[in-house]
Motif scaffolding. Structure first.
Motif, PDB file in Angstrom:
ATOM      1  N   GLU A  14       0.921  -1.335   0.080  1.00 15.19           N
ATOM      2  CA  GLU A  14      -0.056  -0.109   0.034  1.00 15.19           C
ATOM      3  C   GLU A  14       0.811   1.151   0.107  1.00 15.19           C
ATOM      4  OE1 GLU A  14      -3.518   0.065  -0.263  1.00 15.19           O
ATOM      5  OE2 GLU A  14      -3.128  -2.008  -0.630  1.00 15.19           O
ATOM      6  N   ARG A  15       2.068   1.165   0.432  1.00 12.10           N
ATOM      7  CA  ARG A  15       2.925   2.234   0.245  1.00 12.10           C
ATOM      8  C   ARG A  15       3.405   2.775  -1.032  1.00 12.10           C
ATOM      9  NH1 ARG A  15       6.988   1.837   5.649  1.00 12.10           N
ATOM     10  NH2 ARG A  15       5.481   0.730   7.098  1.00 12.10           N
ATOM     11  N   ASN A  16       3.339   1.503  -1.956  1.00 13.03           N
ATOM     12  CA  ASN A  16       3.470   1.931  -3.200  1.00 13.03           C
ATOM     13  C   ASN A  16       2.534   2.417  -3.872  1.00 13.03           C
ATOM     14  OD1 ASN A  16       6.388   0.716  -3.557  1.00 13.03           O
ATOM     15  ND2 ASN A  16       5.492  -1.286  -4.344  1.00 13.03           N
ATOM     16  N   ALA A  17       1.195   2.053  -3.458  1.00 11.65           N
ATOM     17  CA  ALA A  17       0.099   2.698  -4.001  1.00 11.65           C
ATOM     18  C   ALA A  17      -0.119   4.316  -3.432  1.00 11.65           C
ATOM     19  CB  ALA A  17      -1.288   1.832  -3.289  1.00 11.65           C
ATOM     20  N   LEU A  18       0.430   4.525  -2.328  1.00 15.96           N
ATOM     21  CA  LEU A  18       0.569   5.960  -1.873  1.00 15.96           C
ATOM     22  C   LEU A  18       1.269   6.834  -2.896  1.00 15.96           C
ATOM     23  CD1 LEU A  18       0.435   5.504   1.834  1.00 15.96           C
ATOM     24  CD2 LEU A  18      -1.280   6.395   0.629  1.00 15.96           C
ATOM     25  N   LEU A  19       2.767   6.117  -3.120  1.00 14.53           N
ATOM     26  CA  LEU A  19       3.548   6.901  -3.928  1.00 14.53           C
ATOM     27  C   LEU A  19       2.994   7.092  -5.461  1.00 14.53           C
ATOM     28  CD1 LEU A  19       6.793   4.991  -2.961  1.00 14.53           C
ATOM     29  CD2 LEU A  19       6.179   7.438  -2.436  1.00 14.53           C
ATOM     30  N   ILE A  20       2.383   6.038  -5.938  1.00 14.14           N
ATOM     31  CA  ILE A  20       1.766   6.148  -7.142  1.00 14.14           C
ATOM     32  C   ILE A  20       0.603   7.310  -7.162  1.00 14.14           C
ATOM     33  CG2 ILE A  20       0.344   5.143  -9.073  1.00 14.14           C
ATOM     34  CD1 ILE A  20       1.693   2.541  -8.242  1.00 14.14           C
TER      35      ILE A  20
END
Length: 277
Positions: free
Chosen positions: A78-84
């Motif tokens: 989900e951290r990747n999703a926040l970055l995107i």
């Protein structure tokens, strides 16, 4: 895995609506029941800046997104999703477990599983597919429908399917409730379509005969909920523990879990040792 940065600070969720990083961060803050001021103090920022980020008036830096995600204990995927959503490239790779770069990790897990024998142990991924298991676990799968043992093995299906372990688990109602609650906690944190599909599947399995009844757990209250399993006319009792990796830097590693089954009584321990010898 996508490595290109998103073209804007918004991303499309599974429901089809467009959501920027601000509302997503606010959602995570609400889940953790942390105020803007408390989050700001933890992250070395100000409540005003956190408010501006959440309302979309300010675009956070990549470092700030990662810092806030860390203080909110957001799962790595989900951290990747926040970055995107903020317009940045994902920071965490998702390396297949069979990749050559994972050789040392696979070897370490195999040594761990072997060292735990004769007690059962296995390695699971984020959707409960069995990535590795030891002989202690394999022994318990005697009598399971062969179709359930076709790759990829799924621990939830093997446990709760009527052709799996379910008919042999004496306290199946309690154990089933425990497993479904575990999956529900994960679904509250992850937007995982495969995990949701698995939950819908296994929760719809019919209960085996007697599955509505509670099993007697002995004269003394257990230290934790045991799994009471019939195996070759012997009743075995296990306590389950789950271990994960500290500070994972890869999505795959972050979702791996080592589950071990500790004998809950001397009789179970002795039976496993005798069976192994």
């Amino acid at each position: 895995m996508t490595t290109a940065a998103a073209s804007s600070s918004e991303t499309t969720t599974s429901g089809g609506t467009t959501t920027g990083v601000g509302p997503l961060l606010r959602e995570w803050r609400d889940r953790r029941r942390i105020s803007q001021l408390e989050l700001a103090l933890r992250a070395g920022s100000s409540a005003r800046h956190i408010s501006f980020i959440e309302t979309g008036r300010s675009r956070p830096s990549q470092e700030m997104v990662l810092r806030l995600a860390a203080h909110l204990d957001v799962p790595v995927r989900e951290r990747n999703a926040l970055l995107i959503a903020a317009g940045y490239a994902p920071a965490f790779p998702e390396t297949p477990l069979d990749d050559p770069s994972m050789a040392a990790l696979r070897s370490a897990m195999e040594r761990l599983l072997t060292g735990y024998e004769p007690f059962p142990a296995l390695v699971l991924d984020g959707t409960y597919h069995v990535q590795a298991a030891n002989r202690g676990l394999t022994m318990l799968l005697t009598g399971v429908d062969p179709a359930l043992l076709e790759p990829p093995l799924n621990a939830m299906r093997i446990t709760m399917h009527p052709g799996g372990l379910a008919p042999r688990i004496r306290n199946y109602r309690e154990w089933r409730d425990h497993l479904l609650a575990q999956m529900e906690r994960q679904l509250a944190l992850l937007r995982s379509a495969p995990l949701r599909a698995l939950y819908d599947e296994v929760s719809a399995y019919p209960l085996p005969p007697g599955g509505q009844e509670s099993a007697a757990l002995g004269d003394h209250a257990p230290l934790a909920l045991p799994m009471i399993l019939e195996h070759d006319d012997t009743v075995l009792s296990f306590l389950s523990t789950i271990a994960t990796f500290n500070t994972p830097m890869d999505v795959t590693v972050s979702e791996l879990a080592v589950e071990t089954f500790l004998p809950a009584d001397p009789e179970t321990a002795e039976y496993l040792r005798e069976s192994a010898s």
